[in-house]
Design an enzyme around this catalytic site. Sequence first.
Site, PDB file in Angstrom:
ATOM      1  N   HIS A 103       0.875  -1.104  -0.092  1.00 48.56           N
ATOM      2  CA  HIS A 103      -0.001  -0.020  -0.285  1.00 48.56           C
ATOM      3  C   HIS A 103       1.014   1.168  -0.055  1.00 48.56           C
ATOM      4  O   HIS A 103       2.107   1.192   0.528  1.00 48.56           O
ATOM      5  CB  HIS A 103      -0.753   0.118   1.230  1.00 48.56           C
ATOM      6  CG  HIS A 103      -1.867  -1.095   1.342  1.00 48.56           C
ATOM      7  ND1 HIS A 103      -1.260  -2.140   2.134  1.00 48.56           N
ATOM      8  CD2 HIS A 103      -3.062  -1.219   1.269  1.00 48.56           C
ATOM      9  CE1 HIS A 103      -2.309  -3.160   2.265  1.00 48.56           C
ATOM     10  NE2 HIS A 103      -3.571  -2.456   1.610  1.00 48.56           N
ATOM     11  N   ASP A 106       2.241   2.231   3.225  1.00 46.38           N
ATOM     12  CA  ASP A 106       3.327   1.131   3.891  1.00 46.38           C
ATOM     13  C   ASP A 106       4.578   1.616   3.634  1.00 46.38           C
ATOM     14  O   ASP A 106       5.592   1.353   4.564  1.00 46.38           O
ATOM     15  CB  ASP A 106       3.092  -0.344   3.373  1.00 46.38           C
ATOM     16  CG  ASP A 106       1.847  -0.812   3.440  1.00 46.38           C
ATOM     17  OD1 ASP A 106       1.274  -0.715   4.611  1.00 46.38           O
ATOM     18  OD2 ASP A 106       1.377  -1.552   2.613  1.00 46.38           O
ATOM     19  N   GLU A 234     -10.495  -7.019  -4.197  1.00 46.82           N
ATOM     20  CA  GLU A 234     -10.260  -7.783  -3.423  1.00 46.82           C
ATOM     21  C   GLU A 234     -11.574  -7.994  -2.399  1.00 46.82           C
ATOM     22  O   GLU A 234     -11.965  -6.884  -1.726  1.00 46.82           O
ATOM     23  CB  GLU A 234      -8.987  -7.679  -2.384  1.00 46.82           C
ATOM     24  CG  GLU A 234      -8.650  -8.554  -1.213  1.00 46.82           C
ATOM     25  CD  GLU A 234      -7.711  -8.561  -0.579  1.00 46.82           C
ATOM     26  OE1 GLU A 234      -7.351  -8.776   0.563  1.00 46.82           O
ATOM     27  OE2 GLU A 234      -6.697  -8.321  -1.349  1.00 46.82           O
ATOM     28  N   GLU A 270      -8.900 -13.743  -1.139  1.00 43.86           N
ATOM     29  CA  GLU A 270      -7.792 -13.905   0.272  1.00 43.86           C
ATOM     30  C   GLU A 270      -8.613 -15.018   0.715  1.00 43.86           C
ATOM     31  O   GLU A 270      -9.755 -15.078   0.667  1.00 43.86           O
ATOM     32  CB  GLU A 270      -7.977 -12.928   0.927  1.00 43.86           C
ATOM     33  CG  GLU A 270      -7.119 -13.225   2.319  1.00 43.86           C
ATOM     34  CD  GLU A 270      -6.936 -11.941   3.102  1.00 43.86           C
ATOM     35  OE1 GLU A 270      -7.279 -11.982   4.183  1.00 43.86           O
ATOM     36  OE2 GLU A 270      -6.842 -10.909   2.629  1.00 43.86           O
ATOM     37  N   HIS A 273     -10.539 -13.910   3.944  1.00 44.87           N
ATOM     38  CA  HIS A 273     -11.941 -13.338   3.672  1.00 44.87           C
ATOM     39  C   HIS A 273     -12.817 -14.243   3.034  1.00 44.87           C
ATOM     40  O   HIS A 273     -14.009 -13.963   3.161  1.00 44.87           O
ATOM     41  CB  HIS A 273     -11.562 -12.261   2.507  1.00 44.87           C
ATOM     42  CG  HIS A 273     -10.642 -11.214   2.834  1.00 44.87           C
ATOM     43  ND1 HIS A 273     -10.316 -10.168   2.091  1.00 44.87           N
ATOM     44  CD2 HIS A 273     -10.326 -10.751   3.955  1.00 44.87           C
ATOM     45  CE1 HIS A 273      -9.578  -9.242   2.745  1.00 44.87           C
ATOM     46  NE2 HIS A 273      -9.496  -9.566   3.865  1.00 44.87           N
ATOM     47  N   ASP A 298      -4.489 -13.806  -2.362  1.00 52.06           N
ATOM     48  CA  ASP A 298      -3.718 -13.492  -0.885  1.00 52.06           C
ATOM     49  C   ASP A 298      -3.907 -14.756  -0.295  1.00 52.06           C
ATOM     50  O   ASP A 298      -4.843 -15.337  -0.134  1.00 52.06           O
ATOM     51  CB  ASP A 298      -4.500 -12.437  -0.323  1.00 52.06           C
ATOM     52  CG  ASP A 298      -3.883 -11.025  -0.595  1.00 52.06           C
ATOM     53  OD1 ASP A 298      -3.311 -10.930  -1.260  1.00 52.06           O
ATOM     54  OD2 ASP A 298      -4.234 -10.147   0.067  1.00 52.06           O
ATOM     55  N   ASP A 309     -10.458 -11.497  11.403  1.00 51.76           N
ATOM     56  CA  ASP A 309      -9.424 -11.935  10.270  1.00 51.76           C
ATOM     57  C   ASP A 309      -8.064 -11.783  10.921  1.00 51.76           C
ATOM     58  O   ASP A 309      -7.406 -10.855  11.081  1.00 51.76           O
ATOM     59  CB  ASP A 309      -9.372 -10.673   9.232  1.00 51.76           C
ATOM     60  CG  ASP A 309      -9.032 -11.097   7.911  1.00 51.76           C
ATOM     61  OD1 ASP A 309      -8.815 -12.228   7.526  1.00 51.76           O
ATOM     62  OD2 ASP A 309      -8.762 -10.253   7.074  1.00 51.76           O
ATOM     63  N   ASP A 311      -5.320 -13.249   9.813  1.00 49.52           N
ATOM     64  CA  ASP A 311      -3.980 -13.119   8.775  1.00 49.52           C
ATOM     65  C   ASP A 311      -2.801 -14.269   9.180  1.00 49.52           C
ATOM     66  O   ASP A 311      -1.752 -13.559   9.167  1.00 49.52           O
ATOM     67  CB  ASP A 311      -3.894 -11.819   8.631  1.00 49.52           C
ATOM     68  CG  ASP A 311      -4.647 -11.225   7.549  1.00 49.52           C
ATOM     69  OD1 ASP A 311      -5.467 -11.686   6.876  1.00 49.52           O
ATOM     70  OD2 ASP A 311      -4.679  -9.842   8.015  1.00 49.52           O
ATOM     71  N   ASP A 341      -0.317 -12.450   2.358  1.00 49.08           N
ATOM     72  CA  ASP A 341      -0.993 -11.395   3.108  1.00 49.08           C
ATOM     73  C   ASP A 341      -1.194 -11.950   4.553  1.00 49.08           C
ATOM     74  O   ASP A 341      -2.293 -12.278   5.013  1.00 49.08           O
ATOM     75  CB  ASP A 341      -2.274 -11.070   2.662  1.00 49.08           C
ATOM     76  CG  ASP A 341      -2.900  -9.929   3.203  1.00 49.08           C
ATOM     77  OD1 ASP A 341      -2.266  -9.367   4.310  1.00 49.08           O
ATOM     78  OD2 ASP A 341      -4.043  -9.475   3.051  1.00 49.08           O
TER      79      ASP A 341
END
Length: 434
Positions: A103, A106, A234, A270, A273, A298, A309, A311, A341
């Site tokens: 991003h 980031d 996404e 993802e 998700h 992802d 989530d 991750d 991710d």
Amino acid sequence: MTDFFADISPIRFAPEAEDDLSFRHYDPDEVVVGKRLEDHLRFSVAWWHGFAWPGGDPFGGQTFDRPWFPDRAGGDTMAAAKLKADAAFEMFAILGQPFFCFHDADIRPEGDGFAGNTANLEEMVDYIGAKMEAGGPRLLWGTANLFSHRRYMAGAATNPDPDVFAFAAATVKTCIDATHRLGGANYVLWGGREGYETLLNTDLARERQQAGRFLCMAVEYARKIGFEGAILIEPKPQEPTKHQYDYDVATVYGFLKDFGLEGEVCVNVEQGHAILAGHSFEHELALAASLGIFGSIDMNRNDYQSGWDTDQFPNDVPEVARAYYEVLRAGGFTTGGTNFDAKLRRQSLDPVDLIAAHVGAMDVCARGLKAAARMLEDGALEAARAARYAGWDGSDLLDLDLAAIAERVEEQGLNPAPVSGRQERLENIVNRYV
């Protein structure tokens, strides 16, 4: 240069190694169904979880102590951003993966409004671009963070304030520019807060139109400047909003059809998700492929005892194999790839934990893809699938109307008996490979 990953050597393929910093299954040059494993998997490291995330959760703040974090940076945020980039490319060299993702927030520090953000982004794109030219990995995709800053608390494209919409649109323009300059293979739009918290103050029709026009603008601009990569959405069902407009693959497809973008935009699916939406990862991948909008993935996992989530890095080979089976059935990746991710657990404090997490995940994916390739190559599942629908081969039934079908049923005296779906036997076939 930094000393953040000091004394960690580049990861090698060593199947018999006893340490946890060797690949046992991922040999990038191994040829699987006519293609190198690296070219099948197209691994990517996510800049945000690896280098920007402080190790917090909903009930506690920062646990990680990184030298580029604001409390360690001494006030020079640009120097900290460049130090972060230095550490990132050092990790990329250790792992040897071909891609990374980011991003805008980031890689660049927050500036003084839009002009400051843009200037900081452009400076960091120059800095990262030089590292890429020196032999670093390529950019799988770039995206804009339109959810973290407080200005986006009511969304970006769907915000009730047109000034926020304008700020978000301008930010996406700069991020598409950055992705294009760095040779990105894709551009992703993730509406992290494109949804509602209560219907009591929400105009669904208005917000849907705003989101549709916003996406059209992004596609139009990308093509105008000559960006040839894929544009991806996404899907995510909830968290942080009560209901997100990009709930799942099916919802996104309906949205794309509504605005005439189904030929222009695909999806980045993802695992976490998919689970939050009440689906499986392979379901979302298979549906995306059947609708012609499969783009990229992802790769991560959620904790099935948590309702949010998490991750985490993937570690379930059978689940990963089923996912890659659908990827291979779809023809494999073109511009897309496998982006991790995924983030460390907040108690995993050491730099070597970050390396080991990616090494393990890359091995899990390699095992999964090789199992999926064997399943597809051997053909047992596809033969069973073809046999199940064999009665439709050459049938004209879909060309008839109800009256004609009823007449045929009566003339032929049809009284069909049910046929076994053989689910357990099919699951046994999968278990031969994983």
